[in-house]
Design an enzyme around this catalytic site. Structure first.
Site, PDB file in Angstrom:
ATOM      1  N   SER A 161       0.970  -0.856  -0.241  1.00 19.98           N
ATOM      2  CA  SER A 161      -0.285  -0.027  -0.415  1.00 19.98           C
ATOM      3  C   SER A 161       0.330   1.158  -0.268  1.00 19.98           C
ATOM      4  O   SER A 161       2.009   1.137  -1.114  1.00 19.98           O
ATOM      5  CB  SER A 161      -0.658  -0.332   1.394  1.00 19.98           C
ATOM      6  OG  SER A 161      -1.914   0.918   1.393  1.00 19.98           O
ATOM      7  N   ASP A 175      -8.879  -3.933  -7.039  1.00 20.03           N
ATOM      8  CA  ASP A 175      -8.280  -3.243  -5.135  1.00 20.03           C
ATOM      9  C   ASP A 175      -9.137  -2.037  -4.808  1.00 20.03           C
ATOM     10  O   ASP A 175      -9.234  -1.671  -5.845  1.00 20.03           O
ATOM     11  CB  ASP A 175      -6.537  -3.138  -5.462  1.00 20.03           C
ATOM     12  CG  ASP A 175      -6.231  -2.860  -3.996  1.00 20.03           C
ATOM     13  OD1 ASP A 175      -6.881  -2.282  -3.227  1.00 20.03           O
ATOM     14  OD2 ASP A 175      -5.003  -2.866  -3.644  1.00 20.03           O
ATOM     15  N   HIS A 199      -7.875  -5.504  -0.929  1.00 12.90           N
ATOM     16  CA  HIS A 199      -6.198  -5.014  -1.185  1.00 12.90           C
ATOM     17  C   HIS A 199      -5.332  -5.670  -0.677  1.00 12.90           C
ATOM     18  O   HIS A 199      -5.093  -6.003   0.092  1.00 12.90           O
ATOM     19  CB  HIS A 199      -6.824  -3.630   0.098  1.00 12.90           C
ATOM     20  CG  HIS A 199      -5.483  -2.634  -0.146  1.00 12.90           C
ATOM     21  ND1 HIS A 199      -4.937  -2.046  -0.779  1.00 12.90           N
ATOM     22  CD2 HIS A 199      -5.151  -2.398   0.947  1.00 12.90           C
ATOM     23  CE1 HIS A 199      -3.667  -1.232  -0.178  1.00 12.90           C
ATOM     24  NE2 HIS A 199      -4.152  -1.340   0.548  1.00 12.90           N
TER      25      HIS A 199
END
Length: 536
Positions: free
Chosen positions: A252, A478, A506
């Site tokens: 991320s 995602d 995610h």
């Protein structure tokens, strides 16, 4: 996700977390297991009983810095010897020092907290891990969720090192509000009508108060929590750990941190795996719009699955169900539902509760449970989900400083505007892109437009010319870091190699897809780069 302030959930926009922590929302019944992927802890505890039978040779208790040539001002930092201490479960912990200001390293220092799991097999080197955020604790990620952060193959080949970036957790950290103040900041309801001039002024005052508190309680550090400074810290950690080149696994927001490092130190890139990529060239407004679209699409995917199964709280088509959710958000925006603890569930908090389970498709049944309760006038489950997202425990305390760190880092990593006319124009674009939830993810610039420190750089593409191959992993649906960002980052990087996972949720590595796991493991352990995208 979106930007700091009152759009997406939280009062001043929790969903501004543009690349939220890499969490596995394990929502059991009505209990939200909070955000540092506690699920992995179950597996870690299950293994500890057998570990003594297979322990490798004892890892050194002091580090051996690389001894590379640096300036006289940086030498004390790059030559420091780390002293590792046992901190339970086969882990070792220590603290490193870094310059507060990398442009003037002879002034103040900051502390960087580290934890490592020594390699259980033939050691390749150190692997630094970042879980995202910004504001996520890499220390907690490795200490509490090692088997979620990395698989057994990586644990065998690497000393897996978790660290808290500057401003975060156990490192020198950003401090702003006491719990009661944070409750008001995240969950409080504005008086004026959404989008009105009075509403904007309310949020502006609240954001300014929050920034002032952060400045007062954090001091000079608040102006030095940017990602460029954190990337310089990464190079320092690499050197004092004794690695000639950086091996890094970033999830991320961690992909932006890793890419920033590659831009600054292309010749010192070892193996960088970046999963759930952020596009470094995007503006704050673009981030919000693309994320709003991503979560809207994820919500539609959830509804398609829900309506095809049993015990779904919605009827009709996906469009019908989206209309119901839109009406529900609009209803609580003007008539909040009071929870058992007295807090009022408004639209922003409800959206936080919706988005939290959308991070992983395995949590969709829990999302149905939450919708059922809210449609029946019960706000308690929604608050449990929102609290899980915000790191708030049942007793009203906050488990970490990730909210404060998230705001502080984002406010100096992006540029923001304070022009209501421009914000309204951007809001219209976001609502057009995400008709159901976009309205509650707008006006995010308010949170940082009057922050004590400003962004001084420029958002642009990262090429990292001359760097060794860098692996970028993207998931097609995602919601938090949409697939287009992974495609963009892989294209920007001179040596980028894309691994696509066709699926929901995610991030992709170390979940259930053998194709992704093999690609990442072979790259990190052997330096093997796929000849083409394996399209997992």
């Amino acid at each position: 996700m979106t930007s700091p302030t009152h759009q997406a959930p939280r009062k001043r926009n929790p969903l501004t977390r543009r690349t939220r922590l890499r969490t596995a929302p394990v929502l059991a019944g009505k209990t939200v297991l909070a955000r540092t992927t506690v699920a992995a802890l179950v597996f870690a505890l299950g293994l500890t009983g057998c570990v003594p039978l297979f322990l490798p040779q004892q890892a050194p208790t002091t580090s051996a810095p690389t001894g590379e040539k640096v300036s006289a001002a940086l030498k004390p930092f790059y030559s420091q010897v780390l002293k590792w201490k046992d901190c339970g479960d086969g882990l070792q912990c220590t603290t490193a020092s870094a310059p507060l200001d990398w442009t003037d390293p002879g002034t103040e220092k900051v502390d960087l907290a580290l934890v490592r799991h020594p390699a259980t097999g033939t050691r390749v080197g150190s692997l630094l891990v970042n879980p995202g955020g910004p504001g996520g604790s890499g220390y907690d990620f490795v200490k509490e969720s090692l088997d979620y952060a990395t698989d057994a193959k990586l644990q065998a080949g690497f000393d897996v090192v978790g660290f808290d970036p500057r401003g975060v957790g156990r490192s020198s950290s950003v401090t702003c509000y006491e719990p009661a103040q944070m409750d008001e900041y995240l969950y409080g309801l504005p008086v004026a009508a959404r989008g009105s001039d009075a509403w904007i002024q309310e949020l502006t005052v609240a954001a300014a108060d929050f920034g002032d508190a952060c400045q007062k309680n954090t001091g000079a550090l608040l102006g030095h929590v940017d990602s460029v400074s954190a990337a310089h810290d990464l190079d320092l950690l690499r050197a004092v750990l004794g690695d000639k080149k950086l091996n890094f696994l970033g999830y991320s927001y961690g992909t932006f941190l890793g890419a920033t490092y590659a831009e600054l130190y292309p010749g010192k890139v070892g193996r960088l795996a970046l999963d759930g990529a952020l596009d470094p060239s995007t503006t704050n407004a673009d981030v919000t719009r693309v994320q709003a679209t991503g979560f809207e699409n994820a919500l539609r995917s959830y509804l398609a699955d829900c309506l095809a199964g049993e015990n779904c709280p919605f009827d009709g088509s996906v469009d019908d169900a989206m209309a119901t959710i839109g009406a529900l958000l609009a209803s609580v925006d003007v008539s909040p539902i009071t929870a058992t603890d007295g807090r009022q569930l408004g639209a922003n908090t409800l959206l936080t509760a919706i988005i939290y389970p959308l991070y992983q498709a395995t949590a969709w049944p829990n999302l149905s449970e939450m919708f059922t309760s809210v449609l029946n006038g019960d706000a308690d489950v929604a608050f449990q989900f929102a609290d899980g997202y915000n790191g708030r425990s049942a007793d009203g305390k906050y488990l970490d400083n990730s909210t404060e760190a998230f705001m502080a880092i984002n406010c100096v990593d992006y540029s923001y505007n304070a022009d209501p006319a421009l914000m309204r124009a951007q809001a219209a674009e976001i609502e057009a892109a995400a008709p159901t939830i976009g309205k509650y993810m707008t006006f995010g610039d308010i949170g940082c437009a009057n922050w004590p420190y400003k962004f001084t750089g420029e958002r642009s593409q990262i090429k990292a010319e001359g760097a060794a191959p860098i692996l970028v992993v993207g998931t097609t649906n995602d919601p938090a870091t949409p697939y287009v960002w992974a495609q963009s980052l892989a294209d920007q990087l001179d040596s980028g190699a894309l691994v696509t996972y066709t699926g929901e949720g995610h991030t992709a590595y170390n979940k259930s897809n053998a194709c992704v796991n093999t690609a990442v493991d072979d790259y990190l352990l052997k330096g093997a780069v796929p000849a083409s995208d394996p399209m997992c």
